[in-house]
Motif scaffolding. Structure first.
Motif, PDB file in Angstrom:
ATOM      1  N   TRP A  52      -6.719 -44.535 -44.696  1.00 47.23           N
ATOM      2  CA  TRP A  52      -7.770 -45.804 -44.315  1.00 47.23           C
ATOM      3  C   TRP A  52      -8.719 -45.980 -43.447  1.00 47.23           C
ATOM      4  O   TRP A  52      -9.736 -46.171 -42.744  1.00 47.23           O
ATOM      5  CB  TRP A  52      -7.099 -46.757 -44.584  1.00 47.23           C
ATOM      6  N   ASN A  53      -8.129 -45.373 -41.802  1.00 43.73           N
ATOM      7  CA  ASN A  53      -8.701 -45.130 -40.401  1.00 43.73           C
ATOM      8  C   ASN A  53      -9.889 -44.512 -40.871  1.00 43.73           C
ATOM      9  O   ASN A  53     -10.638 -45.124 -40.327  1.00 43.73           O
ATOM     10  CB  ASN A  53      -7.776 -45.194 -40.188  1.00 43.73           C
ATOM     11  N   THR A  54      -9.450 -43.689 -41.718  1.00 41.92           N
ATOM     12  CA  THR A  54     -10.707 -42.252 -41.294  1.00 41.92           C
ATOM     13  C   THR A  54     -11.895 -42.623 -42.492  1.00 41.92           C
ATOM     14  O   THR A  54     -13.240 -42.182 -42.817  1.00 41.92           O
ATOM     15  CB  THR A  54     -10.231 -40.664 -41.455  1.00 41.92           C
ATOM     16  N   ARG A  55     -11.725 -43.341 -43.162  1.00 43.15           N
ATOM     17  CA  ARG A  55     -13.195 -44.577 -44.169  1.00 43.15           C
ATOM     18  C   ARG A  55     -13.525 -46.134 -43.611  1.00 43.15           C
ATOM     19  O   ARG A  55     -14.488 -46.122 -44.373  1.00 43.15           O
ATOM     20  CB  ARG A  55     -12.342 -44.665 -45.631  1.00 43.15           C
ATOM     21  N   ASP A  56     -13.261 -45.941 -42.336  1.00 45.64           N
ATOM     22  CA  ASP A  56     -13.418 -47.445 -41.900  1.00 45.64           C
ATOM     23  C   ASP A  56     -14.879 -47.109 -40.960  1.00 45.64           C
ATOM     24  O   ASP A  56     -14.289 -46.721 -39.863  1.00 45.64           O
ATOM     25  CB  ASP A  56     -12.372 -48.270 -41.464  1.00 45.64           C
ATOM     26  N   GLU A  57     -15.171 -47.842 -40.981  1.00 40.17           N
ATOM     27  CA  GLU A  57     -17.227 -47.340 -40.416  1.00 40.17           C
ATOM     28  C   GLU A  57     -16.419 -48.338 -39.178  1.00 40.17           C
ATOM     29  O   GLU A  57     -16.716 -48.189 -37.828  1.00 40.17           O
ATOM     30  CB  GLU A  57     -17.895 -48.547 -40.633  1.00 40.17           C
ATOM     31  N   ALA A  58     -16.328 -49.634 -38.752  1.00 44.00           N
ATOM     32  CA  ALA A  58     -15.278 -50.417 -37.700  1.00 44.00           C
ATOM     33  C   ALA A  58     -14.731 -49.567 -36.613  1.00 44.00           C
ATOM     34  O   ALA A  58     -14.387 -49.753 -35.469  1.00 44.00           O
ATOM     35  CB  ALA A  58     -15.304 -51.962 -37.913  1.00 44.00           C
ATOM     36  N   GLY A  59     -13.785 -48.569 -37.390  1.00 46.97           N
ATOM     37  CA  GLY A  59     -13.107 -48.043 -36.611  1.00 46.97           C
ATOM     38  C   GLY A  59     -13.228 -46.167 -36.222  1.00 46.97           C
ATOM     39  O   GLY A  59     -12.675 -45.554 -35.361  1.00 46.97           O
ATOM     40  N   ASN A  60     -15.033 -46.672 -36.337  1.00 49.66           N
ATOM     41  CA  ASN A  60     -15.990 -44.479 -36.082  1.00 49.66           C
ATOM     42  C   ASN A  60     -15.024 -43.879 -36.932  1.00 49.66           C
ATOM     43  O   ASN A  60     -15.242 -42.952 -36.321  1.00 49.66           O
ATOM     44  CB  ASN A  60     -15.570 -44.862 -34.607  1.00 49.66           C
ATOM     45  N   TYR A  61     -14.194 -44.146 -38.437  1.00 49.50           N
ATOM     46  CA  TYR A  61     -14.268 -43.063 -38.994  1.00 49.50           C
ATOM     47  C   TYR A  61     -12.893 -42.111 -38.176  1.00 49.50           C
ATOM     48  O   TYR A  61     -12.976 -41.109 -38.535  1.00 49.50           O
ATOM     49  CB  TYR A  61     -14.673 -42.385 -39.614  1.00 49.50           C
ATOM     50  N   LEU A  62     -12.034 -43.239 -36.944  1.00 45.75           N
ATOM     51  CA  LEU A  62     -11.158 -42.284 -36.131  1.00 45.75           C
ATOM     52  C   LEU A  62      -9.538 -43.026 -36.801  1.00 45.75           C
ATOM     53  O   LEU A  62      -9.954 -44.203 -37.112  1.00 45.75           O
ATOM     54  CB  LEU A  62     -11.374 -42.286 -35.540  1.00 45.75           C
ATOM     55  N   GLY A  63      -8.718 -42.198 -37.005  1.00 47.04           N
ATOM     56  CA  GLY A  63      -7.730 -43.003 -37.118  1.00 47.04           C
ATOM     57  C   GLY A  63      -6.523 -41.659 -36.510  1.00 47.04           C
ATOM     58  O   GLY A  63      -6.305 -40.817 -35.987  1.00 47.04           O
ATOM     59  N   PHE A  64      -5.745 -42.854 -35.922  1.00 48.83           N
ATOM     60  CA  PHE A  64      -4.763 -42.341 -34.482  1.00 48.83           C
ATOM     61  C   PHE A  64      -3.638 -42.787 -34.453  1.00 48.83           C
ATOM     62  O   PHE A  64      -3.104 -43.823 -35.351  1.00 48.83           O
ATOM     63  CB  PHE A  64      -5.496 -43.115 -33.400  1.00 48.83           C
ATOM     64  N   VAL A  65      -2.224 -42.135 -34.946  1.00 45.56           N
ATOM     65  CA  VAL A  65      -0.885 -42.577 -35.073  1.00 45.56           C
ATOM     66  C   VAL A  65      -0.292 -42.289 -33.340  1.00 45.56           C
ATOM     67  O   VAL A  65       0.073 -41.564 -32.994  1.00 45.56           O
ATOM     68  CB  VAL A  65      -0.148 -41.421 -35.492  1.00 45.56           C
ATOM     69  N   THR A  66       0.229 -43.883 -33.578  1.00 36.13           N
ATOM     70  CA  THR A  66       0.381 -44.261 -32.211  1.00 36.13           C
ATOM     71  C   THR A  66       2.095 -44.275 -32.347  1.00 36.13           C
ATOM     72  O   THR A  66       2.509 -44.404 -33.314  1.00 36.13           O
ATOM     73  CB  THR A  66      -0.167 -45.254 -31.707  1.00 36.13           C
ATOM     74  N   LYS A  67       2.830 -44.106 -31.336  1.00 36.61           N
ATOM     75  CA  LYS A  67       4.379 -43.825 -31.644  1.00 36.61           C
ATOM     76  C   LYS A  67       4.811 -44.831 -30.142  1.00 36.61           C
ATOM     77  O   LYS A  67       4.258 -44.461 -28.997  1.00 36.61           O
ATOM     78  CB  LYS A  67       5.449 -42.877 -31.861  1.00 36.61           C
ATOM     79  N   PHE A  68       5.962 -46.180 -30.225  1.00 35.83           N
ATOM     80  CA  PHE A  68       6.227 -46.264 -29.294  1.00 35.83           C
ATOM     81  C   PHE A  68       7.973 -46.511 -29.872  1.00 35.83           C
ATOM     82  O   PHE A  68       8.722 -46.916 -30.467  1.00 35.83           O
ATOM     83  CB  PHE A  68       5.456 -47.803 -28.511  1.00 35.83           C
ATOM     84  N   GLU A  69       8.556 -47.101 -28.309  1.00 36.68           N
ATOM     85  CA  GLU A  69       9.874 -47.443 -28.530  1.00 36.68           C
ATOM     86  C   GLU A  69      10.364 -48.837 -28.247  1.00 36.68           C
ATOM     87  O   GLU A  69       9.709 -49.157 -27.089  1.00 36.68           O
ATOM     88  CB  GLU A  69      10.968 -46.181 -27.541  1.00 36.68           C
ATOM     89  N   VAL A  70      11.253 -49.932 -28.726  1.00 34.69           N
ATOM     90  CA  VAL A  70      11.580 -50.767 -28.663  1.00 34.69           C
ATOM     91  C   VAL A  70      13.387 -50.857 -28.250  1.00 34.69           C
ATOM     92  O   VAL A  70      13.903 -49.807 -29.325  1.00 34.69           O
ATOM     93  CB  VAL A  70      10.532 -52.106 -28.996  1.00 34.69           C
ATOM     94  N   PRO A  71      14.307 -52.015 -27.378  1.00 32.29           N
ATOM     95  CA  PRO A  71      15.214 -52.481 -27.718  1.00 32.29           C
ATOM     96  C   PRO A  71      15.463 -51.957 -29.510  1.00 32.29           C
ATOM     97  O   PRO A  71      14.765 -53.084 -29.834  1.00 32.29           O
ATOM     98  CB  PRO A  71      15.327 -53.310 -27.121  1.00 32.29           C
ATOM     99  N   GLU A 110       2.430 -43.579 -27.025  1.00 32.76           N
ATOM    100  CA  GLU A 110       2.287 -41.779 -27.704  1.00 32.76           C
ATOM    101  C   GLU A 110       1.417 -42.600 -28.628  1.00 32.76           C
ATOM    102  O   GLU A 110       1.490 -42.616 -29.962  1.00 32.76           O
ATOM    103  CB  GLU A 110       3.026 -41.033 -27.825  1.00 32.76           C
ATOM    104  N   VAL A 111       0.176 -41.261 -28.336  1.00 34.65           N
ATOM    105  CA  VAL A 111      -0.767 -40.309 -29.693  1.00 34.65           C
ATOM    106  C   VAL A 111       0.113 -39.647 -30.247  1.00 34.65           C
ATOM    107  O   VAL A 111      -0.058 -38.449 -29.302  1.00 34.65           O
ATOM    108  CB  VAL A 111      -2.035 -40.678 -29.368  1.00 34.65           C
ATOM    109  N   ILE A 112       0.101 -39.455 -31.492  1.00 35.96           N
ATOM    110  CA  ILE A 112       1.246 -37.897 -31.852  1.00 35.96           C
ATOM    111  C   ILE A 112      -0.018 -38.007 -32.645  1.00 35.96           C
ATOM    112  O   ILE A 112       0.920 -36.161 -33.008  1.00 35.96           O
ATOM    113  CB  ILE A 112       2.706 -38.744 -32.062  1.00 35.96           C
ATOM    114  N   LYS A 113      -0.817 -38.123 -32.948  1.00 37.26           N
ATOM    115  CA  LYS A 113      -1.598 -37.550 -35.005  1.00 37.26           C
ATOM    116  C   LYS A 113      -2.731 -38.300 -34.573  1.00 37.26           C
ATOM    117  O   LYS A 113      -3.183 -39.337 -34.038  1.00 37.26           O
ATOM    118  CB  LYS A 113      -1.258 -37.635 -35.848  1.00 37.26           C
TER     119      LYS A 113
END
Length: 137
Positions: A52-71, A110-113
Protein backbone atom coordinates in the motif's frame (compact mmCIF):
# COMPACT_ATOMS: atom_id res chain seq x y z
CA UNK A 1 7.42 -4.73 33.55
CA UNK A 2 6.63 -6.92 30.58
CA UNK A 3 6.54 -5.11 27.24
CA UNK A 4 4.92 -6.18 23.98
CA UNK A 5 6.21 -5.22 20.52
CA UNK A 6 3.84 -3.46 18.15
CA UNK A 7 4.40 -2.41 14.55
CA UNK A 8 3.22 0.47 12.42
CA UNK A 9 3.61 0.87 8.67
CA UNK A 10 4.11 4.52 7.66
CA UNK A 11 4.82 6.59 4.55
CA UNK A 12 7.36 9.35 4.12
CA UNK A 13 5.43 12.22 5.77
CA UNK A 14 4.68 10.29 8.95
CA UNK A 15 8.24 8.93 9.05
CA UNK A 16 9.68 12.45 8.89
CA UNK A 17 7.48 13.49 11.83
CA UNK A 18 8.69 10.46 13.80
CA UNK A 19 12.30 11.44 13.03
CA UNK A 20 11.59 14.99 14.18
CA UNK A 21 10.26 13.64 17.50
CA UNK A 22 13.59 11.91 18.11
CA UNK A 23 11.94 8.53 17.45
CA UNK A 24 9.77 9.04 20.55
CA UNK A 25 6.22 9.52 19.27
CA UNK A 26 3.77 9.12 16.46
CA UNK A 27 2.25 12.32 15.08
CA UNK A 28 -1.33 13.35 15.83
CA UNK A 29 -3.96 11.97 13.50
CA UNK A 30 -5.44 14.21 10.85
CA UNK A 31 -9.04 15.34 11.40
CA UNK A 32 -10.37 12.64 9.06
CA UNK A 33 -8.44 9.87 10.91
CA UNK A 34 -10.49 8.74 13.93
CA UNK A 35 -8.07 6.01 15.03
CA UNK A 36 -4.39 5.21 15.33
CA UNK A 37 -3.87 1.58 14.47
CA UNK A 38 -0.64 -0.19 15.36
CA UNK A 39 -0.57 -3.79 14.18
CA UNK A 40 0.34 -6.86 16.22
CA UNK A 41 2.84 -8.55 13.92
CA UNK A 42 5.69 -7.65 11.63
CA UNK A 43 4.42 -9.63 8.64
CA UNK A 44 1.16 -7.65 8.49
CA UNK A 45 3.00 -4.33 8.89
CA UNK A 46 5.37 -5.35 6.09
CA UNK A 47 2.45 -6.32 3.87
CA UNK A 48 0.86 -2.88 4.29
CA UNK A 49 4.16 -1.02 3.82
CA UNK A 50 5.05 -2.96 0.68
CA UNK A 51 1.64 -3.29 -0.98
CA UNK A 52 0.00 0.00 0.00
CA UNK A 53 2.55 2.60 1.07
CA UNK A 54 4.79 2.02 -1.96
CA UNK A 55 1.85 2.81 -4.27
CA UNK A 56 0.78 5.94 -2.40
CA UNK A 57 1.82 9.24 -3.96
CA UNK A 58 1.02 11.10 -0.71
CA UNK A 59 3.63 8.96 1.08
CA UNK A 60 6.15 9.49 -1.75
CA UNK A 61 5.96 5.80 -2.66
CA UNK A 62 7.88 4.80 0.48
CA UNK A 63 6.86 2.26 3.10
CA UNK A 64 8.58 2.06 6.47
CA UNK A 65 7.90 -0.63 9.07
CA UNK A 66 8.33 0.75 12.56
CA UNK A 67 8.55 -1.30 15.73
CA UNK A 68 8.00 -0.12 19.29
CA UNK A 69 7.24 -1.56 22.70
CA UNK A 70 4.44 -0.80 25.15
CA UNK A 71 3.73 -2.27 28.58
CA UNK A 72 1.51 -5.34 28.41
CA UNK A 73 -1.09 -3.71 30.68
CA UNK A 74 -1.48 -0.86 28.14
CA UNK A 75 -1.96 -3.31 25.30
CA UNK A 76 -4.64 -5.08 27.35
CA UNK A 77 -6.70 -1.87 27.53
CA UNK A 78 -7.57 -2.16 23.83
CA UNK A 79 -9.47 -4.86 22.02
CA UNK A 80 -7.69 -6.56 19.13
CA UNK A 81 -9.46 -5.99 15.83
CA UNK A 82 -9.10 -8.51 13.00
CA UNK A 83 -9.56 -6.75 9.65
CA UNK A 84 -8.99 -9.56 7.15
CA UNK A 85 -6.69 -12.56 7.10
CA UNK A 86 -5.71 -14.40 10.27
CA UNK A 87 -2.65 -12.22 10.84
CA UNK A 88 -4.39 -8.89 10.10
CA UNK A 89 -4.72 -7.89 13.74
CA UNK A 90 -4.67 -4.28 14.89
CA UNK A 91 -5.30 -2.21 17.96
CA UNK A 92 -7.65 0.70 17.44
CA UNK A 93 -6.52 3.62 19.58
CA UNK A 94 -8.94 6.58 19.43
CA UNK A 95 -7.14 9.62 18.00
CA UNK A 96 -7.77 11.63 21.15
CA UNK A 97 -5.84 8.99 23.16
CA UNK A 98 -2.73 8.97 20.96
CA UNK A 99 -0.78 11.52 23.01
CA UNK A 100 -1.19 9.42 26.15
CA UNK A 101 -0.37 6.27 24.18
CA UNK A 102 2.85 7.91 22.95
CA UNK A 103 3.78 8.63 26.58
CA UNK A 104 3.87 4.92 27.44
CA UNK A 105 6.10 3.81 24.56
CA UNK A 106 9.14 2.15 26.11
CA UNK A 107 12.38 3.22 24.42
CA UNK A 108 12.54 4.47 20.85
CA UNK A 109 10.48 3.78 17.79
CA UNK A 110 12.70 1.69 15.51
CA UNK A 111 12.62 1.41 11.73
CA UNK A 112 13.11 -2.23 10.84
CA UNK A 113 12.25 -2.31 7.12
CA UNK A 114 12.03 0.08 4.21
CA UNK A 115 10.14 -0.60 1.00
CA UNK A 116 10.67 1.63 -2.03
CA UNK A 117 8.01 1.83 -4.72
CA UNK A 118 8.71 1.88 -8.44
CA UNK A 119 7.57 5.50 -8.76
CA UNK A 120 9.81 6.83 -5.97
CA UNK A 121 12.42 9.28 -7.23
CA UNK A 122 13.99 10.97 -4.20
CA UNK A 123 13.43 12.37 -0.75
CA UNK A 124 14.44 15.87 0.24
CA UNK A 125 15.16 14.76 3.81
CA UNK A 126 18.87 13.83 4.29
CA UNK A 127 18.24 11.88 7.51
CA UNK A 128 15.52 9.87 5.81
CA UNK A 129 17.80 9.19 2.85
CA UNK A 130 20.50 7.90 5.21
CA UNK A 131 17.96 5.73 7.01
CA UNK A 132 16.80 4.25 3.72
CA UNK A 133 20.36 3.29 2.78
CA UNK A 134 21.01 1.61 6.12
CA UNK A 135 17.80 -0.43 6.50
CA UNK A 136 17.14 -3.42 4.31
CA UNK A 137 13.79 -5.06 3.74
Amino acid sequence: MKTIPLYRPVGEKEMILILESGYKKFPPRLEWQPIFYPVLNESYASEIAEKWNTRDEAGNYLGFVTKFEVPEEVLNQYQTQNVGAGNHNELWIPSEELEGFNDVIVGDIEVIKVFIGEEFTKTANPELESLMLNIKK
